[in-house]
Motif scaffolding. Structure first.
Motif, PDB file in Angstrom:
ATOM      1  N   THR A  64       0.864  -1.175   0.000  1.00 29.90           N
ATOM      2  CA  THR A  64       0.000   0.000   0.000  1.00 29.90           C
ATOM      3  C   THR A  64       0.903   1.227   0.000  1.00 29.90           C
ATOM      4  OG1 THR A  64      -1.749  -1.136   1.234  1.00 29.90           O
ATOM      5  CG2 THR A  64      -1.767   1.277   1.267  1.00 29.90           C
ATOM      6  N   ILE A  65       0.845   2.002  -1.076  1.00 32.29           N
ATOM      7  CA  ILE A  65       1.697   3.192  -1.174  1.00 32.29           C
ATOM      8  C   ILE A  65       1.120   4.300  -0.300  1.00 32.29           C
ATOM      9  CG2 ILE A  65       2.627   4.972  -2.708  1.00 32.29           C
ATOM     10  CD1 ILE A  65       3.894   2.196  -3.029  1.00 32.29           C
ATOM     11  N   GLU A  66       1.891   4.681   0.717  1.00 32.11           N
ATOM     12  CA  GLU A  66       1.416   5.666   1.673  1.00 32.11           C
ATOM     13  C   GLU A  66       2.176   6.978   1.631  1.00 32.11           C
ATOM     14  OE1 GLU A  66      -0.798   3.069   5.065  1.00 32.11           O
ATOM     15  OE2 GLU A  66       1.222   3.777   5.533  1.00 32.11           O
ATOM     16  N   SER A  67       3.176   7.064   0.756  1.00 35.30           N
ATOM     17  CA  SER A  67       3.876   8.345   0.615  1.00 35.30           C
ATOM     18  C   SER A  67       4.562   8.402  -0.738  1.00 35.30           C
ATOM     19  CB  SER A  67       4.896   8.565   1.742  1.00 35.30           C
ATOM     20  OG  SER A  67       5.805   7.490   1.830  1.00 35.30           O
ATOM     21  N   ILE A  68       4.690   9.614  -1.249  1.00 36.95           N
ATOM     22  CA  ILE A  68       5.429   9.909  -2.469  1.00 36.95           C
ATOM     23  C   ILE A  68       6.547  10.853  -2.051  1.00 36.95           C
ATOM     24  CG2 ILE A  68       5.329  10.896  -4.794  1.00 36.95           C
ATOM     25  CD1 ILE A  68       2.254  10.305  -4.690  1.00 36.95           C
ATOM     26  N   LEU A  69       7.779  10.350  -2.091  1.00 33.24           N
ATOM     27  CA  LEU A  69       8.934  11.087  -1.581  1.00 33.24           C
ATOM     28  C   LEU A  69       9.740  11.627  -2.743  1.00 33.24           C
ATOM     29  CD1 LEU A  69      10.106   8.495   1.112  1.00 33.24           C
ATOM     30  CD2 LEU A  69       8.481  10.384   1.392  1.00 33.24           C
ATOM     31  N   GLN A  70       9.951  12.929  -2.781  1.00 32.79           N
ATOM     32  CA  GLN A  70      10.639  13.571  -3.900  1.00 32.79           C
ATOM     33  C   GLN A  70      12.010  14.088  -3.487  1.00 32.79           C
ATOM     34  OE1 GLN A  70       8.166  12.376  -6.488  1.00 32.79           O
ATOM     35  NE2 GLN A  70       9.664  13.883  -7.231  1.00 32.79           N
ATOM     36  N   THR A  71      13.058  13.615  -4.200  1.00 34.85           N
ATOM     37  CA  THR A  71      14.386  14.162  -3.946  1.00 34.85           C
ATOM     38  C   THR A  71      14.503  15.579  -4.459  1.00 34.85           C
ATOM     39  OG1 THR A  71      15.352  13.329  -6.020  1.00 34.85           O
ATOM     40  CG2 THR A  71      15.427  11.860  -4.096  1.00 34.85           C
ATOM     41  N   HIS A  72      13.771  15.906  -5.519  1.00 36.28           N
ATOM     42  CA  HIS A  72      13.722  17.276  -6.049  1.00 36.28           C
ATOM     43  C   HIS A  72      12.608  17.348  -7.084  1.00 36.28           C
ATOM     44  CE1 HIS A  72      16.281  15.196  -8.955  1.00 36.28           C
ATOM     45  NE2 HIS A  72      16.270  16.246  -9.767  1.00 36.28           N
ATOM     46  N   LYS A  85      -0.718  10.032  -7.790  1.00 42.40           N
ATOM     47  CA  LYS A  85      -1.511  10.639  -6.724  1.00 42.40           C
ATOM     48  C   LYS A  85      -2.978  10.223  -6.827  1.00 42.40           C
ATOM     49  CE  LYS A  85      -2.447  13.603  -3.376  1.00 42.40           C
ATOM     50  NZ  LYS A  85      -1.976  13.426  -2.000  1.00 42.40           N
ATOM     51  N   ARG A  86      -3.518  10.250  -8.044  1.00 42.82           N
ATOM     52  CA  ARG A  86      -4.916   9.847  -8.212  1.00 42.82           C
ATOM     53  C   ARG A  86      -5.122   8.395  -7.806  1.00 42.82           C
ATOM     54  NH1 ARG A  86      -4.689  13.307 -12.832  1.00 42.82           N
ATOM     55  NH2 ARG A  86      -4.048  11.577 -14.179  1.00 42.82           N
ATOM     56  N   ALA A  87      -4.174   7.548  -8.116  1.00 49.02           N
ATOM     57  CA  ALA A  87      -4.333   6.114  -7.856  1.00 49.02           C
ATOM     58  C   ALA A  87      -4.150   5.759  -6.389  1.00 49.02           C
ATOM     59  CB  ALA A  87      -3.337   5.326  -8.698  1.00 49.02           C
ATOM     60  N   THR A  88      -3.288   6.490  -5.675  1.00 43.26           N
ATOM     61  CA  THR A  88      -2.942   6.104  -4.310  1.00 43.26           C
ATOM     62  C   THR A  88      -3.460   7.047  -3.230  1.00 43.26           C
ATOM     63  OG1 THR A  88      -0.861   7.355  -4.302  1.00 43.26           O
ATOM     64  CG2 THR A  88      -0.802   5.089  -5.190  1.00 43.26           C
ATOM     65  N   GLN A  89      -3.706   8.303  -3.601  1.00 44.73           N
ATOM     66  CA  GLN A  89      -4.051   9.347  -2.629  1.00 44.73           C
ATOM     67  C   GLN A  89      -2.975   9.514  -1.561  1.00 44.73           C
ATOM     68  OE1 GLN A  89      -6.723  11.549  -2.959  1.00 44.73           O
ATOM     69  NE2 GLN A  89      -6.686  10.515  -4.955  1.00 44.73           N
ATOM     70  N   ALA A  90      -1.759   9.075  -1.869  1.00 45.43           N
ATOM     71  CA  ALA A  90      -0.665   9.180  -0.905  1.00 45.43           C
ATOM     72  C   ALA A  90      -0.192  10.623  -0.795  1.00 45.43           C
ATOM     73  CB  ALA A  90       0.494   8.282  -1.329  1.00 45.43           C
ATOM     74  N   PRO A  91       0.162  11.073   0.385  1.00 45.51           N
ATOM     75  CA  PRO A  91       0.698  12.429   0.547  1.00 45.51           C
ATOM     76  C   PRO A  91       2.071  12.558  -0.104  1.00 45.51           C
ATOM     77  CG  PRO A  91       0.858  11.230   2.604  1.00 45.51           C
ATOM     78  CD  PRO A  91       0.064  10.366   1.676  1.00 45.51           C
ATOM     79  N   ILE A  92       2.349  13.755  -0.599  1.00 42.83           N
ATOM     80  CA  ILE A  92       3.589  14.055  -1.308  1.00 42.83           C
ATOM     81  C   ILE A  92       4.510  14.850  -0.388  1.00 42.83           C
ATOM     82  CG2 ILE A  92       4.592  15.193  -3.334  1.00 42.83           C
ATOM     83  CD1 ILE A  92       1.717  14.951  -4.583  1.00 42.83           C
TER      84      ILE A  92
END
Length: 226
Positions: A64-72, A85-92
Motif C-alpha cells: 500500500t503506497i502511503e507516501s510519495i517522496l521527492q528528492t527534487h 496521486k490519483r491512484a494512491t491518494q498518498a501524501p507528497i
C-alpha cells in the motif's frame, strides 16, 4: 520509454526491506518503489514516469503506497505524480526550496517535448534531519542542495542505503548549470555525502548503483577534482 527493474528484498541482510527500481523517460531516470515486508507499507521515490508500471511494482509486492517522496522537482522526477496521486491518494513530500519548479512543471515538460499535467499540491515539507517512516523502515532526510535549491537524499541507516537523487552518481554528480543550481552548495553537499559510511549503497537518480566507499576512491568530484 525504457524500463528496467531490480528487486532487492534483502539489502545488507535486512529482510524487511524491498527496493524496486525502474528506468523511465527520455532522460533515463531511476525511480524507486520502497516497501516494508512486515507491514506491506510502501513509498514511491521520484515518480518521474510510467505510473502504471510503478503501481504494478507496488502491487507485485502487495504494498500500500502511503507516501510519495521527492528528492527534487525536476521534470524527469515528477512527470508521473498526477497519475500516481490519483491512484494512491498518498501524501507528497518535497523540500519547499523546489516549490517554484514544482509549480512550473508543465513548462519544464515543454522543453523536453513531454506533456505534463499541473502537479497537485504537496502536503508535507521536507527538512534536514527529518525522519520519515515507511512501515517499520525509517529514513533520515539529508538536505543536499546544489543540483536544485531543494535537493534532498533519503538515508536508510539501518539498511546502509541512500537514495541520492541527482546529487551523487556513480563516477559523477548532478549538473550545476541549470536554473537554481549552485556549484558551491553542491561542493558542500558532496562533502556531506562523503560522511556516510563507506558501505552505504547509493541508489542515484540516473545510472547504476554504487557505494560511498567506491565513490570516495574513484569519483573525481568527491576527491576535490573540480
Amino acid at each position: 520509454m525504457s524500463t528496467n527493474t531490480e528487486s532487492t528484498d534483502n539489502p545488507q541482510g535486512a529482510s524487511n526491506m524491498i527496493v524496486e527500481s525502474l528506468v523511465v523517460g527520455p532522460l533515463q531516470t531511476n525511480v524507486y518503489v520502497i516497501g516494508c515486508t512486515k507491514t506491506r507499507r510502501g513509498a514511491i521515490v521520484d515518480a518521474g514516469g510510467n505510473a502504471a508500471r510503478l503501481l504494478k511494482l507496488a502491487e507485485k509486492h502487495e504494498l500500500t503506497i502511503e507516501s510519495i517522496l521527492q528528492t527534487h522537482a525536476h521534470i524527469d522526477h515528477v512527470a508521473a505524480i498526477p497519475e500516481v496521486k490519483r491512484a494512491t491518494q498518498a501524501p507528497i513530500y518535497l523540500h519547499p526550496a523546489d516549490q517554484f519548479m514544482w509549480q512550473v512543471a508543465p513548462q519544464q515538460g515543454m522543453r523536453f517535448g513531454i506533456q505534463v499535467e499541473p502537479l497537485p499540491d504537496y502536503e508535507h515539507e521536507l527538512s534536514d534531519g527529518q525522519r520519515i517512516k515507511v512501515g517499520e523502515l525509517e529514513c533520515e532526510v539529508i538536505f543536499v542542495p546544489g543540483h536544485s535549491p531543494g535537493s534532498v537524499a533519503f538515508y536508510f541507516a539501518e539498511h546502509a542505503l541512500v537514495l541520492s537523487g541527482d546529487v551523487l552518481f556513480a563516477g559523477s554528480m548532478g549538473r550545476v548549470d541549470l536554473p537554481g543550481s549552485d556549484p558551491n552548495a553542491m561542493r558542500k553537499s558532496l562533502e556531506r555525502m562523503k560522511q556516510l559510511p563507506d558501505d552505504t549503497r547509493v541508489l542515484s537518480g540516473h545510472g547504476p548503483e554504487t557505494s560511498i566507499g567506491r565513490e570516495k576512491k574513484l569519483n573525481p568530484f568527491l576527491r576535490g577534482g573540480w
